[in-house]
Design an enzyme around this catalytic site. Structure first.
Site, mmCIF file in Angstrom:
data_model
loop_
_atom_site.group_PDB
_atom_site.id
_atom_site.type_symbol
_atom_site.label_atom_id
_atom_site.label_comp_id
_atom_site.label_asym_id
_atom_site.label_seq_id
_atom_site.Cartn_x
_atom_site.Cartn_y
_atom_site.Cartn_z
ATOM 1 N N GLU A 33 0.870 -1.160 0.000
ATOM 2 C CA GLU A 33 0.000 0.000 0.000
ATOM 3 C C GLU A 33 0.916 1.221 0.000
ATOM 4 O OE1 GLU A 33 -2.805 -0.083 3.293
ATOM 5 O OE2 GLU A 33 -3.536 1.861 2.615
ATOM 6 N N ARG A 268 5.533 -13.338 9.419
ATOM 7 C CA ARG A 268 6.187 -12.073 9.122
ATOM 8 C C ARG A 268 7.569 -12.045 9.770
ATOM 9 N NH1 ARG A 268 3.373 -7.732 9.902
ATOM 10 N NH2 ARG A 268 5.007 -6.415 10.728
ATOM 11 N N LYS A 278 4.759 0.595 10.522
ATOM 12 C CA LYS A 278 4.862 1.865 9.783
ATOM 13 C C LYS A 278 4.456 3.037 10.667
ATOM 14 C CE LYS A 278 3.625 0.280 5.151
ATOM 15 N NZ LYS A 278 2.442 0.118 4.313
HETATM 16 P P1 ATP Z 1 -0.041 -1.583 6.823
HETATM 17 O O1 ATP Z 1 -0.252 -1.724 8.272
HETATM 18 O O2 ATP Z 1 0.123 -0.175 6.387
HETATM 19 O O3 ATP Z 1 -0.936 -2.414 5.949
HETATM 20 P P2 ATP Z 1 1.999 -3.396 5.973
HETATM 21 O O4 ATP Z 1 3.322 -3.499 6.627
HETATM 22 O O5 ATP Z 1 1.084 -4.565 5.949
HETATM 23 O O6 ATP Z 1 1.402 -2.154 6.663
HETATM 24 P P3 ATP Z 1 1.767 -3.297 3.104
HETATM 25 O O7 ATP Z 1 2.184 -2.209 2.213
HETATM 26 O O8 ATP Z 1 0.350 -3.711 3.094
HETATM 27 O O9 ATP Z 1 2.212 -2.844 4.533
HETATM 28 O O10 ATP Z 1 2.709 -4.552 2.903
HETATM 29 C C1 ATP Z 1 3.074 -5.075 1.649
HETATM 30 C C2 ATP Z 1 3.454 -6.513 1.780
HETATM 31 O O11 ATP Z 1 4.545 -6.678 2.678
HETATM 32 C C3 ATP Z 1 2.315 -7.338 2.327
HETATM 33 O O12 ATP Z 1 2.156 -8.478 1.504
HETATM 34 C C4 ATP Z 1 2.743 -7.693 3.710
HETATM 35 O O13 ATP Z 1 2.238 -8.943 4.096
HETATM 36 C C5 ATP Z 1 4.271 -7.696 3.608
HETATM 37 N N1 ATP Z 1 4.883 -7.393 4.910
HETATM 38 C C6 ATP Z 1 4.682 -6.310 5.671
HETATM 39 N N2 ATP Z 1 5.384 -6.382 6.815
HETATM 40 C C7 ATP Z 1 6.072 -7.551 6.778
HETATM 41 C C8 ATP Z 1 6.980 -8.226 7.676
HETATM 42 N N3 ATP Z 1 7.341 -7.710 8.847
HETATM 43 N N4 ATP Z 1 7.494 -9.416 7.290
HETATM 44 C C9 ATP Z 1 7.154 -9.947 6.102
HETATM 45 N N5 ATP Z 1 6.310 -9.378 5.221
HETATM 46 C C10 ATP Z 1 5.763 -8.192 5.549
HETATM 47 MG MG MG Z 2 -0.965 -4.257 4.793
#
Ligand code: ATP
Ligand code: MG
Length: 568
Positions: A33, A268, A278
């Site tokens: 996002e 994760r 974030k």
């Molecule tokens: P938000 O809370 O803003 O949704 P987010 O960290 O999930 O934050 P996204 O931009 O939706 O942000 O994440 C993009 C991709 O990165 C998603 O597929 C998510 O699952 C993956 N991702 C985010 N944080 C992690 C993490 N700590 N480890 C592995 N993958 C991650």
């Molecule tokens: Mg997300």
């Protein structure tokens, strides 16, 4: 630098799917996002998704999940593309392909929503957000049907059209899938799939005032792009039944193709001493705890990059930590070990003095000639990779050199092997010297160390071993050394789990996470180009800062030491 390892559980699934013919080839996606900067957790997801496609000859799409118009913008879009490119990947099957965006599919999503209404599978709910929440029930309590749940299909079509045409204010209605308010999975209790937002979108402008919910949009995006394996983090496990529910129905209606994508979840990345939320990272930036998103102490990709971590090291790190289905913590040292493994054979060596005191060789003029500067040299790469010849660093030894303050002791502690009166050491790459004493200021602080040079002992000459010494110390010539700013970074938090269990993460900020010193560096280092990485002998890995460094006016960031100083 690929390392042999058995297939992980996702690779096993892919290999089976390819073997059974369930899929002809694979396609994955990375769907951020654009509402912030990517961090090391995203790097894991990027390396995983792009890595799988590389391994199995498939492709990976970069797709912006831009369904939240208020929180997203182009700055984030661009920084995300930069980060993926920098990590070494290209998306959508070509080096210069534009990324996909969820907003490209808004028209299709609207049609899919209308289709669900026509099938009696969706309805417009006008309960307040609060009532929707209350009537959803909870784990032990089934939900309560909305009074609007049994409207006619025609009424629903008209109301949804009114929402679409901007005739309804924000929050006055949502479109919900009609599934089962008593489902044990709360995500199947008639999830909202469209909401009203009179907001300008960074890509579609004012074309829409209704926006799909993530849970509805995401499976459709995957299906339209014919993603085969949609890989996400564990918290989406409970969403999978809705993902499957939706795609099955849309495939039945002929709106999307079979085989439909399948979702798989992995744990994760949790990295010790690091926060990856974030929202919390933004707080560090907003409250000026750090100097921006690219502060070298930040776990953002721009921060890691400025700190000096290489894409190769991050890829190696991600490969080593692998993927699993259970949450766990990865020790921060794993990232540093990957960095050292990447740079050990590549980074040029150099000598620096971080806490300088002047050493004067009192017999120099007499033995070597007044004003003499002796040319010295050492290999830049003591262990070059196969087939590579090491470049040579040149520097000069004269009457005065900078040495580390800690390399002299007037009264040596037990076992001390460096400079103290009467002891001999080698100036690395130069001559053996013998310490004769020191000069102090009125406060008793050492301001100059005194020694004599032992003739005919230069490194690399036949006489080099004629005098045995127990230590060689690093140094920089006063005549050709260059003053440099060196930023000694360390971990931002001193607690391995800074925000675990709702803890106040700012309570464990490491007060010593940044120290700036005025150092001297040997001439080859002063000529570094921005972003060039080095091993400073005895101190560890450093990088010429990509913003502030200029050749001749060097600024270096410490990446990490030669060993883990945090190991217990
Ligand atoms: P938000 O809370 O803003 O949704 P987010 O960290 O999930 O934050 P996204 O931009 O939706 O942000 O994440 C993009 C991709 O990165 C998603 O597929 C998510 O699952 C993956 N991702 C985010 N944080 C992690 C993490 N700590 N480890 C592995 N993958 C991650
Ligand atoms: Mg997300």
């Amino acid at each position: 630098m690929a390392e042999e390892k058995g297939p992980n559980f996702i690779e096993e699934i892919i290999e089976q799917d390819l073997k059974s013919g369930k899929v002809a080839g694979i396609a994955t996606r990375f769907p951020p996002e654009p509402n912030g900067y990517l961090h090391v957790g995203h790097a894991k997801s990027i390396c995983l998704n792009f890595g799988l496609a590389q391994k199995y000859g498939g492709k990976t799409n970069l797709r912006f999940d831009d369904t939240n118009p208020e929180k997203e913008n182009l700055e984030f879009v661009n920084s995300i593309m930069d980060a993926v490119r920098w990590l070494g990947f290209h998306w959508n099957g070509a080096a210069d392909a534009p990324p996909y965006q969820a907003s490209d599919y808004f028209g299709f999503m609207h049609r899919a929503a209308v289709y669900l209404i026509e099938q009696g599978l969706a309805y417009v709910d006008e309960q307040s957000a609060e009532d929707i929440r209350l009537n959803r029930g909870d784990f032990g309590k089934p939900g309560v049907n909305s009074p609007f749940r049994d409207r006619s299909i025609d009424d629903n079509l008209q109301l949804f059209q009114a929402m679409r045409e901007g005739k309804r204010p924000d929050g006055s209605a949502v479109l919900r899938a009609k599934i089962d308010m008593a489902s044990p999975n709360i995500n199947l209790r008639d999830p909202a799939i469209y909401r009203i937002r009179h907001a300008t979108h960074h890509h579609t402008g004012d074309q829409w005032c209704i926006y799909p919910m993530y849970t509805f949009a995401h499976p459709i995006e995957d299906a339209l792009e014919q993603v085969t394996h949609s890989i996400c983090t564990l918290e989406f496990e409970d969403q999978r039944p809705f993902y499957d529910w939706l795609l099955e129905r849309l495939a039945d209606g002929g709106l999307i193709q079979q085989p439909v994508p399948r979702q798989y979840e992995f744990a994760r990345l949790n990295l010790t001493y690091v926060i990856t939320s974030k929202r919390k990272l933004k707080q560090l930036v907003d409250e000026k705890v750090v100097e921006g998103w690219d502060d070298p102490r930040m776990p953002t990709i721009v921060g890691l990059r400025r700190r000096g971590y290489t894409p190769e090291a991050i890829q190696l790190f991600c490969e080593r930590i692998g993927v699993s289905k259970a949450d766990s913590w990865i020790d921060y040292s794993t990232l540093d070990i990957a960095l050292r493994d990447d740079l050990e054979s590549k980074a040029h060596r150099g000598m620096v003095v971080l806490d300088p005191v002047k050493l004067t060789l009192s017999n120099w003029d007499e033995v070597m000639g007044a004003g003499h500067q002796e040319p010295c040299s050492l290999p830049a790469l003591p262990h070059p990779p196969e087939g590579v010849e090491s470049p040579v660093r040149h520097f000069k030894l004269g009457k005065e050199v900078w040495i580390e303050r800690e390399d002299f002791e007037e009264v040596p502690p037990k076992g001390y092997k460096r400079l103290f009166p009467g002891n001999k050491v080698r100036l690395k790459g130069g001559y053996v010297i013998e310490c004769t004493g020191c000069v102090k200021d009125a406060d008793g602080r050492v301001i100059e160390v005194l020694a004599t040079v032992v003739p005919d002992t230069k490194s690399g000459t036949p006489g080099a071993d004629s005098v045995k010494v127990k230590a060689a110390i690093t140094w920089v010539g006063v005549a050709d050394g260059v003053a440099a700013e060196v930023r000694l970074y360390d971990r931002l938090f001193s607690d391995p789990h800074p925000d675990a269990g709702g803890k106040d993460f700012k309570a464990s900020l490491n007060p010593d996470s940044k120290k700036v010193v005025s150092a001297y560096v040997e001439p080859s280092l002063a000529q570094a180009h921005a972003d060039q990485k080095f091993q400073f002998e005895r101190f560890g890995y450093f990088v010429a800062d990509c913003k502030d460094h200029q050749p001749g006016k060097p600024v270096f960031n410490k990446i990490t030491g030669l060993k883990d100083s945090w190991a217990k």
